[in-house]
Scaffold this motif. Structure first.
Motif, PDB file in Angstrom:
ATOM      1  N   GLN A 117       0.826  -1.191   0.000  1.00 44.15           N
ATOM      2  CA  GLN A 117       0.000   0.000   0.000  1.00 44.15           C
ATOM      3  C   GLN A 117       0.867   1.251   0.000  1.00 44.15           C
ATOM      4  O   GLN A 117       2.002   1.244   0.460  1.00 44.15           O
ATOM      5  CB  GLN A 117      -0.925   0.004   1.222  1.00 44.15           C
ATOM      6  N   GLU A 121      -2.494   5.508   1.787  1.00 42.98           N
ATOM      7  CA  GLU A 121      -3.438   4.426   2.083  1.00 42.98           C
ATOM      8  C   GLU A 121      -3.176   3.856   3.478  1.00 42.98           C
ATOM      9  O   GLU A 121      -4.112   3.609   4.245  1.00 42.98           O
ATOM     10  CB  GLU A 121      -3.323   3.336   1.009  1.00 42.98           C
ATOM     11  N   THR A 125      -5.640   3.552   7.714  1.00 40.54           N
ATOM     12  CA  THR A 125      -5.747   2.510   8.739  1.00 40.54           C
ATOM     13  C   THR A 125      -5.035   2.930  10.014  1.00 40.54           C
ATOM     14  O   THR A 125      -5.516   2.660  11.124  1.00 40.54           O
ATOM     15  CB  THR A 125      -5.163   1.190   8.222  1.00 40.54           C
ATOM     16  N   ASP A 237      -7.222  -7.620   2.042  1.00 41.42           N
ATOM     17  CA  ASP A 237      -6.201  -7.357   1.022  1.00 41.42           C
ATOM     18  C   ASP A 237      -5.778  -8.672   0.376  1.00 41.42           C
ATOM     19  O   ASP A 237      -4.652  -8.810  -0.102  1.00 41.42           O
ATOM     20  CB  ASP A 237      -5.011  -6.645   1.662  1.00 41.42           C
ATOM     21  N   PHE A 271     -11.368  -2.359   6.270  1.00 44.82           N
ATOM     22  CA  PHE A 271     -10.599  -1.703   5.217  1.00 44.82           C
ATOM     23  C   PHE A 271     -10.479  -2.645   4.024  1.00 44.82           C
ATOM     24  O   PHE A 271     -10.229  -3.837   4.193  1.00 44.82           O
ATOM     25  CB  PHE A 271      -9.211  -1.327   5.729  1.00 44.82           C
ATOM     26  N   HIS A 273      -8.610  -3.080   0.238  1.00 42.53           N
ATOM     27  CA  HIS A 273      -7.608  -2.583  -0.699  1.00 42.53           C
ATOM     28  C   HIS A 273      -7.945  -3.037  -2.119  1.00 42.53           C
ATOM     29  O   HIS A 273      -8.684  -3.996  -2.324  1.00 42.53           O
ATOM     30  CB  HIS A 273      -6.215  -3.091  -0.304  1.00 42.53           C
ATOM     31  N   LEU A 300      -7.793   2.379  -1.352  1.00 46.35           N
ATOM     32  CA  LEU A 300      -8.225   1.845  -0.061  1.00 46.35           C
ATOM     33  C   LEU A 300      -9.526   2.500   0.389  1.00 46.35           C
ATOM     34  O   LEU A 300      -9.646   3.725   0.384  1.00 46.35           O
ATOM     35  CB  LEU A 300      -7.153   2.074   1.006  1.00 46.35           C
TER      36      LEU A 300
END
Length: 321
Positions: A117, A121, A125, A237, A271, A273, A300
């Motif tokens: 990331q 991004e 988080t 992710d 979250f 991605h 994201l």
């Protein structure tokens, strides 16, 4: 969906992909600033005349951040504060960097690969982790950013779910402290449109334990503790989703939303991605809900999903508000 030109055999190469120089420079700057800040804390600790009189250098930090040309780009990781004590051993332990953070600093300072990331991004988080850690953090995917997430959640529990058993073995050899589990997916990206229709059926709107769900999208077969822990943060992710025969993230996204709704109380921050891809875009909007979306930065998205157990969901019990 158009088939990607990337061959499936390139997956392992993808995991070790090197990022452009500007991203590496930004990340190394972040590490450098972090080391400088930790050194500042150590010096102040060492020069304090009395442990009881010690005050965290927050005023100095805020002044430094305001004057720094990197203040808008750098994610500053604060040190863990320690209670005043007359014990010399306590003072010594307070001035030491936590082992997980030390390992992450050494790794990223000496590695020629960076997290998958971007810095912006990651910052999305981190803003949530800064408030909620130490916490329970579940991550679909095991990669070069895993050590970072574990370190940022120091004192909490961070668990990684990975589709590639060989990759798990490789990472465990390098970072044995990371907790990871192998997960088997029985879907393909080419099935995404049909699975999206399945997700609209009545059985998929029922909130409950994924293990007992009748919805085709509910991911089963993970260790029991994964279903039983109430996760404060969930990141999707993985699994692989860039070609038609890859497993795709359809079941991971639905299950993340279901687990968040099924917790006894409170919100879960989720979250996602790679939302520039069709599956991640459509399935996150459908099962994590546009109404729960809080932010998107680059590829994201951040959703905050409230508990919906016992029919106590907002929106009169609807899956989405």
């Amino acid at each position: 969906m158009a088939k990607s030109s990337r061959d499936p055999s390139e997956e392992m190469k993808f995991k070790t992909m090197q990022y452009p120089l500007d991203v590496k420079v930004k990340f190394l700057l972040m590490i450098g600033v972090l080391l400088a800040f930790l050194l500042l804390v150590f010096i102040v600790n060492s020069n304090s005349s009395s442990p009881a009189a010690y005050q965290p250098p927050s005023a100095q930090l805020e002044s430094w951040k305001a004057s720094s040309v990197f203040s808008k780009e750098v994610v500053v990781v604060p040190s863990t504060s320690c209670p005043p004590s007359s014990s010399s051993s306590s003072t010594s332990s307070c001035s030491k960097i936590p082992p997980s953070l030390a390992q992450a600093l050494i790794h990223y300072s000496t590695s020629n690969v960076t997290p998958q990331q971007t810095l912006k991004e990651i910052s999305v988080t981190w803003k949530v982790l800064e408030k909620r850690s130490p916490c329970n953090f579940l991550v679909f995917g095991l990669g070069h950013d895993s050590l970072m997430w574990s370190a940022l959640n120091h004192g909490g529990r961070t668990v990684f779910l990975e589709e590639d058993r060989a990759w798990i073995d490789q990472i465990k050899q390098r970072f044995p402290t990371l907790e990871s589990h192998h997960v088997v997916y029985d879907t393909k990206v080419r099935q995404a449109e049909d699975l999206l229709k399945v997700g609209k059926r009545e059985e998929c709107a029922v909130v409950g334990d994924p293990r007992s769900s009748k919805c085709r999208l509910a991911l089963k077969g993970m260790p029991d503790e994964i279903y039983e822990i109430e996760w404060d943060l969930i990141m999707v992710d993985a699994p692989t989703g860039y070609f038609e025969d890859a497993p795709g993230r359809m079941t991971a996204l639905y299950t993340a939303g279901l687990m968040a709704r099924n917790r006894k109380d409170g919100d879960t921050d989720v979250f996602v991605h790679d939302v520039d891809r069709l599956v991640e875009d459509k399935f996150s909007r459908a099962f994590l809900c546009d109404g729960y979306m809080r932010e998107q930065q680059g590829r994201l998205r951040h959703f905050t999903i409230p508990s919906q157990t016992l029919g106590a969901s907002p929106g009169d019990g609807l899956f989405c508000p």
